[in-house]
Scaffold this motif. Structure first.
Motif, PDB file in Angstrom:
ATOM      1  N   SER A 105      -1.031  22.474   2.294  1.00  0.00           N
ATOM      2  CA  SER A 105      -1.059  22.877   0.886  1.00  0.00           C
ATOM      3  C   SER A 105      -0.154  22.007   0.012  1.00  0.00           C
ATOM      4  N   LEU A 106       0.593  21.106   0.632  1.00  0.00           N
ATOM      5  CA  LEU A 106       1.528  20.279  -0.131  1.00  0.00           C
ATOM      6  C   LEU A 106       0.898  18.945  -0.503  1.00  0.00           C
ATOM      7  N   GLN A 107       1.383  18.353  -1.558  1.00  0.00           N
ATOM      8  CA  GLN A 107       0.923  17.029  -1.995  1.00  0.00           C
ATOM      9  C   GLN A 107       1.688  15.973  -1.213  1.00  0.00           C
ATOM     10  N   ILE A 108       1.099  15.490  -0.150  1.00  0.00           N
ATOM     11  CA  ILE A 108       1.843  14.583   0.721  1.00  0.00           C
ATOM     12  C   ILE A 108       1.058  13.289   0.932  1.00  0.00           C
ATOM     13  N   THR A 109       1.766  12.178   0.960  1.00  0.00           N
ATOM     14  CA  THR A 109       1.169  10.903   1.354  1.00  0.00           C
ATOM     15  C   THR A 109       1.383  10.732   2.852  1.00  0.00           C
ATOM     16  N   TYR A 110       0.308  10.478   3.576  1.00  0.00           N
ATOM     17  CA  TYR A 110       0.381  10.370   5.038  1.00  0.00           C
ATOM     18  C   TYR A 110       0.233   8.927   5.495  1.00  0.00           C
ATOM     19  N   MET A 111       1.002   8.600   6.530  1.00  0.00           N
ATOM     20  CA  MET A 111       0.866   7.293   7.156  1.00  0.00           C
ATOM     21  C   MET A 111       0.793   7.467   8.668  1.00  0.00           C
ATOM     22  N   PHE A 112      -0.272   7.000   9.251  1.00  0.00           N
ATOM     23  CA  PHE A 112      -0.426   7.036  10.703  1.00  0.00           C
ATOM     24  C   PHE A 112      -0.311   5.613  11.222  1.00  0.00           C
ATOM     25  N   PHE A 113       0.644   5.366  12.101  1.00  0.00           N
ATOM     26  CA  PHE A 113       0.827   4.036  12.682  1.00  0.00           C
ATOM     27  C   PHE A 113       0.621   4.089  14.185  1.00  0.00           C
ATOM     28  N   ILE A 118       0.843  -1.208   0.000  1.00  0.00           N
ATOM     29  CA  ILE A 118       0.000   0.000   0.000  1.00  0.00           C
ATOM     30  C   ILE A 118       0.874   1.253   0.000  1.00  0.00           C
ATOM     31  N   ILE A 119       1.916   1.256   0.817  1.00  0.00           N
ATOM     32  CA  ILE A 119       2.810   2.422   0.875  1.00  0.00           C
ATOM     33  C   ILE A 119       3.587   2.572  -0.438  1.00  0.00           C
ATOM     34  N   LEU A 120       3.969   1.451  -1.028  1.00  0.00           N
ATOM     35  CA  LEU A 120       4.665   1.518  -2.322  1.00  0.00           C
ATOM     36  C   LEU A 120       3.791   2.201  -3.374  1.00  0.00           C
ATOM     37  N   GLN A 121       2.470   2.067  -3.218  1.00  0.00           N
ATOM     38  CA  GLN A 121       1.539   2.723  -4.147  1.00  0.00           C
ATOM     39  C   GLN A 121       1.213   4.155  -3.745  1.00  0.00           C
ATOM     40  N   LYS A 122       1.885   4.655  -2.732  1.00  0.00           N
ATOM     41  CA  LYS A 122       1.695   6.050  -2.277  1.00  0.00           C
ATOM     42  C   LYS A 122       0.249   6.347  -1.885  1.00  0.00           C
ATOM     43  N   LYS A 123      -0.337   5.461  -1.096  1.00  0.00           N
ATOM     44  CA  LYS A 123      -1.702   5.704  -0.629  1.00  0.00           C
ATOM     45  C   LYS A 123      -1.667   6.197   0.816  1.00  0.00           C
ATOM     46  N   ASN A 124      -2.595   7.078   1.156  1.00  0.00           N
ATOM     47  CA  ASN A 124      -2.740   7.481   2.556  1.00  0.00           C
ATOM     48  C   ASN A 124      -3.181   6.285   3.379  1.00  0.00           C
ATOM     49  N   LEU A 125      -2.610   6.182   4.583  1.00  0.00           N
ATOM     50  CA  LEU A 125      -2.818   4.960   5.349  1.00  0.00           C
ATOM     51  C   LEU A 125      -2.985   5.237   6.845  1.00  0.00           C
ATOM     52  N   ILE A 126      -3.950   4.556   7.426  1.00  0.00           N
ATOM     53  CA  ILE A 126      -4.068   4.504   8.882  1.00  0.00           C
ATOM     54  C   ILE A 126      -3.871   3.046   9.257  1.00  0.00           C
ATOM     55  N   ASP A 169      -9.894  13.281   8.905  1.00  0.00           N
ATOM     56  CA  ASP A 169     -10.295  14.545   8.288  1.00  0.00           C
ATOM     57  C   ASP A 169      -9.231  15.097   7.344  1.00  0.00           C
ATOM     58  N   LEU A 170      -7.983  14.764   7.631  1.00  0.00           N
ATOM     59  CA  LEU A 170      -6.876  15.342   6.869  1.00  0.00           C
ATOM     60  C   LEU A 170      -6.542  14.537   5.632  1.00  0.00           C
ATOM     61  N   LEU A 171      -7.092  13.332   5.568  1.00  0.00           N
ATOM     62  CA  LEU A 171      -6.635  12.403   4.547  1.00  0.00           C
ATOM     63  C   LEU A 171      -7.670  12.210   3.453  1.00  0.00           C
ATOM     64  N   ILE A 172      -7.202  12.139   2.222  1.00  0.00           N
ATOM     65  CA  ILE A 172      -8.087  11.832   1.113  1.00  0.00           C
ATOM     66  C   ILE A 172      -8.087  10.316   0.923  1.00  0.00           C
ATOM     67  N   ASP A 173      -9.270   9.730   0.990  1.00  0.00           N
ATOM     68  CA  ASP A 173      -9.456   8.286   0.769  1.00  0.00           C
ATOM     69  C   ASP A 173      -8.404   7.407   1.434  1.00  0.00           C
ATOM     70  N   PRO A 174      -8.223   7.508   2.748  1.00  0.00           N
ATOM     71  CA  PRO A 174      -7.201   6.656   3.358  1.00  0.00           C
ATOM     72  C   PRO A 174      -7.619   5.193   3.365  1.00  0.00           C
ATOM     73  N   ILE A 175      -6.630   4.329   3.284  1.00  0.00           N
ATOM     74  CA  ILE A 175      -6.862   2.911   3.511  1.00  0.00           C
ATOM     75  C   ILE A 175      -6.623   2.676   4.995  1.00  0.00           C
ATOM     76  N   LYS A 176      -7.458   1.877   5.609  1.00  0.00           N
ATOM     77  CA  LYS A 176      -7.245   1.564   7.017  1.00  0.00           C
ATOM     78  C   LYS A 176      -6.951   0.076   7.173  1.00  0.00           C
ATOM     79  N   ILE A 177      -5.896  -0.207   7.897  1.00  0.00           N
ATOM     80  CA  ILE A 177      -5.558  -1.598   8.203  1.00  0.00           C
ATOM     81  C   ILE A 177      -5.676  -1.764   9.705  1.00  0.00           C
ATOM     82  N   MET A 178      -6.324  -2.813  10.126  1.00  0.00           N
ATOM     83  CA  MET A 178      -6.350  -3.112  11.550  1.00  0.00           C
ATOM     84  C   MET A 178      -5.984  -4.578  11.751  1.00  0.00           C
ATOM     85  N   ILE A 179      -4.992  -4.807  12.594  1.00  0.00           N
ATOM     86  CA  ILE A 179      -4.578  -6.172  12.905  1.00  0.00           C
ATOM     87  C   ILE A 179      -5.095  -6.503  14.301  1.00  0.00           C
ATOM     88  N   GLY A 180      -5.809  -7.593  14.438  1.00  0.00           N
ATOM     89  CA  GLY A 180      -6.419  -7.921  15.721  1.00  0.00           C
ATOM     90  C   GLY A 180      -7.600  -7.005  15.970  1.00  0.00           C
TER      91      GLY A 180
END
Ligand code: ADP
Ligand code: MG
Length: 234
Positions: free
Chosen positions: A197-205, A61-69, A219-230
């Protein structure tokens, strides 16, 4: 699809958001198609037997530059899950300013991140903000020569005004729940406003993420993917 769902279930991985084609790198052989030889060699040297569930899904997912939680238990290898794809994406050193900022809520966590990144890094210039000169000109100079900067939000907020932020492509917030616990959420919000204002890919871990905090980040992320383990609380 059926096979993929069975595997996700078995590994207790939940993915939501735009993830239709996200592969699952369930072993290092599959990972070889995504990460370069240097990274794979280093992984082998570490003696790891197989990727952890968060690594299996977060890396592609990160290799594809997607926003991620991403929420996964403490000790489940979250650092590698973001460090490896970032090292792969940035690939070689570039002058001009860091392309990735990594934030940690406390100094010893930043030290750990620095060590873990450098276990795998060969090509890139990685620095912690506190080892940089705070004198304006010297800081600006040093800023131009690094690829990845590791910092606390506060230290970064004290210095960002003197540098050009336009090279930043990725922002990683590690231990994303701790900012809230430590009363640092206002700093994080200020930080994210500066980068808005910048084009940034965000990852929250994070190991846990209370829903109200997740909502703030979401709120800050455009179409984030969310992964939850457990589950949500570990
Ligand atoms: P987290 O951030 O999820 O709490 P860390 O990234 O700090 O976890 O990793 C915990 C430990 O697991 C570290 O010592 C790390 O080197 C190790 N580790 C990471 N990935 C793997 C793996 N695939 N197999 C075995 N150990 C791993
Ligand atoms: Mg961690």
């Amino acid at each position: 699809i059926q096979k993929r769902n069975t595997l996700l279930k078995k590994l207790k991985i939940k993915i939501s958001g735009d993830n239709i084609n996200t592969p699952i790198l369930s072993n290092f052989c599959k990972m070889k198609n995504y990460l370069n030889q240097d990274l794979m060699n280093q992984l082998q040297k570490c003696g790891y037997q197989k990727p952890t569930p968060i690594q299996m899904v977060a890396i592609p997912i990160i290799l594809q530059k997607k926003n991620l939680i991403a929420i996964a238990p403490t000790g489940s290898g979250k650092t590698c899950a973001f460090a490896l794809p970032i090292l792969q994406n940035l690939e070689i050193h570039k002058e001009g300013g860091p392309r990735c900022l990594v934030f940690a809520p406390a100094q010893e966590l930043a030290d750990q991140l620095f060590k873990e990144f450098n276990k795998f890094n060969k090509e890139l210039k990685i620095k912690q903000i506190q080892e940089m000169n705070r004198e304006k000109q010297a800081f600006k100079q040093a800023w131009n020569h690094i690829d990845i900067l590791i910092s606390s939000p506060l230290k970064f907020l004290k210095l960002h005004k003197v540098v050009d932020l336009s090279t930043i492509e990725y922002v990683i917030m590690d231990e994303a729940d701790k900012y809230f616990e430590l009363g640092l959420l206002a700093q994080v919000k200020q930080l994210l406003r500066i980068l808005e204002s910048l084009q940034i890919t965000y990852m929250f871990f994070s190991a846990t993420l209370p829903e109200p905090v997740e909502d703030i980040y979401r709120d800050l992320l455009i179409d984030p993917i969310k992964i939850m383990i457990g589950g949500r609380n570990h």
